[in-house]
Design an enzyme around this catalytic site. Sequence first.
Site, PDB file in Angstrom:
ATOM      1  N   HIS A 139       0.811  -1.219   0.000  1.00  0.00           N
ATOM      2  CA  HIS A 139       0.000   0.000   0.000  1.00  0.00           C
ATOM      3  C   HIS A 139       0.843   1.268   0.000  1.00  0.00           C
ATOM      4  O   HIS A 139       0.342   2.347  -0.294  1.00  0.00           O
ATOM      5  CB  HIS A 139      -1.011  -0.010   1.155  1.00  0.00           C
ATOM      6  CG  HIS A 139      -0.438   0.261   2.512  1.00  0.00           C
ATOM      7  ND1 HIS A 139      -0.171  -0.731   3.422  1.00  0.00           N
ATOM      8  CD2 HIS A 139      -0.096   1.415   3.123  1.00  0.00           C
ATOM      9  CE1 HIS A 139       0.302  -0.201   4.536  1.00  0.00           C
ATOM     10  NE2 HIS A 139       0.354   1.109   4.382  1.00  0.00           N
ATOM     11  N   ASP A 169       0.050  -7.622   1.277  1.00  0.00           N
ATOM     12  CA  ASP A 169       0.465  -6.233   1.443  1.00  0.00           C
ATOM     13  C   ASP A 169       1.983  -6.106   1.513  1.00  0.00           C
ATOM     14  O   ASP A 169       2.536  -5.448   2.407  1.00  0.00           O
ATOM     15  CB  ASP A 169      -0.178  -5.607   2.684  1.00  0.00           C
ATOM     16  CG  ASP A 169      -0.057  -4.076   2.678  1.00  0.00           C
ATOM     17  OD1 ASP A 169       0.145  -3.515   1.585  1.00  0.00           O
ATOM     18  OD2 ASP A 169      -0.145  -3.467   3.764  1.00  0.00           O
ATOM     19  N   GLY A 241       3.439   6.821   8.079  1.00  0.00           N
ATOM     20  CA  GLY A 241       4.814   6.952   7.618  1.00  0.00           C
ATOM     21  C   GLY A 241       5.665   5.776   8.040  1.00  0.00           C
ATOM     22  O   GLY A 241       6.713   5.503   7.462  1.00  0.00           O
ATOM     23  N   ASN A 242       5.218   5.067   9.075  1.00  0.00           N
ATOM     24  CA  ASN A 242       5.942   3.872   9.532  1.00  0.00           C
ATOM     25  C   ASN A 242       5.668   2.648   8.663  1.00  0.00           C
ATOM     26  O   ASN A 242       6.362   1.633   8.779  1.00  0.00           O
ATOM     27  CB  ASN A 242       5.571   3.523  10.972  1.00  0.00           C
ATOM     28  CG  ASN A 242       6.359   4.298  12.001  1.00  0.00           C
ATOM     29  OD1 ASN A 242       5.849   5.227  12.609  1.00  0.00           O
ATOM     30  ND2 ASN A 242       7.616   3.938  12.195  1.00  0.00           N
ATOM     31  N   SER A 243       4.640   2.702   7.817  1.00  0.00           N
ATOM     32  CA  SER A 243       4.294   1.543   6.991  1.00  0.00           C
ATOM     33  C   SER A 243       5.501   1.046   6.203  1.00  0.00           C
ATOM     34  O   SER A 243       6.172   1.815   5.524  1.00  0.00           O
ATOM     35  CB  SER A 243       3.192   1.913   5.987  1.00  0.00           C
ATOM     36  OG  SER A 243       1.932   1.663   6.515  1.00  0.00           O
ATOM     37  N   GLY A 299     -12.922 -22.950  -3.700  1.00  0.00           N
ATOM     38  CA  GLY A 299     -14.297 -22.637  -4.062  1.00  0.00           C
ATOM     39  C   GLY A 299     -15.324 -23.025  -3.029  1.00  0.00           C
ATOM     40  O   GLY A 299     -16.371 -23.593  -3.363  1.00  0.00           O
ATOM     41  N   VAL A 300     -15.046 -22.728  -1.753  1.00  0.00           N
ATOM     42  CA  VAL A 300     -16.007 -23.026  -0.692  1.00  0.00           C
ATOM     43  C   VAL A 300     -16.144 -21.817   0.228  1.00  0.00           C
ATOM     44  O   VAL A 300     -15.191 -21.053   0.407  1.00  0.00           O
ATOM     45  CB  VAL A 300     -15.586 -24.243   0.162  1.00  0.00           C
ATOM     46  CG1 VAL A 300     -15.680 -25.521  -0.630  1.00  0.00           C
ATOM     47  CG2 VAL A 300     -14.180 -24.065   0.734  1.00  0.00           C
ATOM     48  N   GLN A 301     -17.326 -21.643   0.802  1.00  0.00           N
ATOM     49  CA  GLN A 301     -17.507 -20.725   1.915  1.00  0.00           C
ATOM     50  C   GLN A 301     -17.432 -21.553   3.187  1.00  0.00           C
ATOM     51  O   GLN A 301     -18.042 -22.612   3.282  1.00  0.00           O
ATOM     52  CB  GLN A 301     -18.854 -20.011   1.824  1.00  0.00           C
ATOM     53  CG  GLN A 301     -18.934 -18.987   0.710  1.00  0.00           C
ATOM     54  CD  GLN A 301     -20.236 -18.212   0.728  1.00  0.00           C
ATOM     55  OE1 GLN A 301     -21.020 -18.304   1.665  1.00  0.00           O
ATOM     56  NE2 GLN A 301     -20.470 -17.443  -0.321  1.00  0.00           N
ATOM     57  N   ILE A 302     -16.662 -21.074   4.155  1.00  0.00           N
ATOM     58  CA  ILE A 302     -16.403 -21.869   5.359  1.00  0.00           C
ATOM     59  C   ILE A 302     -16.636 -21.037   6.614  1.00  0.00           C
ATOM     60  O   ILE A 302     -16.614 -19.812   6.579  1.00  0.00           O
ATOM     61  CB  ILE A 302     -14.964 -22.427   5.357  1.00  0.00           C
ATOM     62  CG1 ILE A 302     -13.952 -21.316   5.077  1.00  0.00           C
ATOM     63  CG2 ILE A 302     -14.830 -23.559   4.350  1.00  0.00           C
ATOM     64  CD1 ILE A 302     -12.505 -21.775   5.075  1.00  0.00           C
TER      65      ILE A 302
END
Length: 512
Positions: A139, A169, A241-243, A299-302
């Site tokens: 980011h 990220d 700023g620390n990112s 391809g699953v909702q868990i």
Amino acid sequence: MSPSSILRRHRVAALLGAALIISPVIVSFAQSNAGLSTVAATTQTPVAGITAPNGSFAPIIAVTKPAVVTITSVMKAQPQDESSPLGGNAPFDQFFQQFFGDQGMPMPKAPPQQQGQRAEALGSGFIVGADGTIVTNNHVIDGASSIKVTLDDGTELPAKLVGHDAKNDLAVLKIKADKPLPTVKWGDSNKLMTGDQVLAIGNPFGIGTTVTAGIVSARGRDLHSGPFDDFIQIDAPINHGNSGGPLVDVNGNVIGINTAIYSPNGGSVGVGFAIPSDQAEKVVAKLMKGGDIEYGYLGVQIQPVTQDVASAIGLDHPGGALVSQVTDGSPAAKAGIETGDVITGFAGQEIKDPKDLSRAVADVSPGAKETLDVWRKGKAMQISADVGRNADDQKTASNGNEGRSPSAEQGLRVPSLGLGLTDLTPDIRDQLNLAGNQRGAVVERVNPDKAASVAGIQPGDVIVGVDQMPVKTARQANQAIAEAGKSGKRSVLLLIDRGDAQIFVAVPFAAG
């Protein structure tokens, strides 16, 4: 001019069991803006109990600070979208929206300081290769048209983006210098314990490289940003700023990458988050080869297996990932995974919770064939699946039931759970925005003093399954619940359609 890190106040909701806990805080990236002319003086209260080798952190800082850099990302200024809860686009929105969007707010990003037609945003990074290889957050450089790196000695150099990964990220940059550069070494974050001392290094608010000290406050924090959330929580002050800056241990090794903060005002209140080094190092090694990273897809909702769910399906202890929905045409569907299955192992790895499965599948290369350990209707079995490629446009399909609607059963009471059920009618389908072929029992009323309310059942929920058997009408649902109660089970497992999601809810009979 006000620092861009001062963000509007929002309310964040965190889901804890069945209770919704709301706190007046915001979550933001530790990323800052260039062009900050003044900084208000503040007094930092020393962290109680902090000690260091020989009474000082100076030897550690002397080794690590020269390898920490400031990163300036230059991009075209974009108009702010006032309709957005952020007043602009946040780079993590696609991941944090799930956690904060419906329950409070998405992950905010301080809007960059506009300079004419350009914008500049500041972040931090650290050198891991003497040839100029640098690690930072994705980011920090997201959307940049050009990137500049400022070394600890003030030298400014253009940087090239080698590779980046939004889901973790993380990003890798490369600079060319006329001499070997100082570096820091990776440490072992798996050895970190709550209470261990740590140092955060970076460039908060663009005022210059700064070191703060603290301890590890917690491990394994999940911000629901993606399949890899395993953040280290720290109380060492980090700010915008620390990112991308390093989190180092008392040996001077990088054990984390500072990424995000909880805050009521955009500044540090002692609740920060860092990506563990053991996770980051593996991703960085892949990114150093260039390009993006491909992730596996099942391809699953868990959802988690609670004690009540385990009791309802015959498991002797909670654990694993309960499949609440299978995407049509997905690798899971082709392999024969079914709604109601509990995945307890994947590729030889024990699956203790849904996050374990998400990480394990994502780490597998697309095309690999892996074995899943599955608990289905009281029996353990193994299923082989070809792992697919994860893509942002993959959607979960509807259930596709066919047939005419039976005559509606109105106002059917289920006193054992405290529910009032009714059949789906065309009017109810329209009100709930359901497909014309949707079947099930609509929850019309919920007694607030009964078990169903405690378990989180809501009016408007559509019960489509009871104890892993489909139901199409209110009468079928009532009969199946009654049979579960007569069988001596402590709880009954309901499969619920709620909005665009399908979830299992275990309702204990004892609480009724």
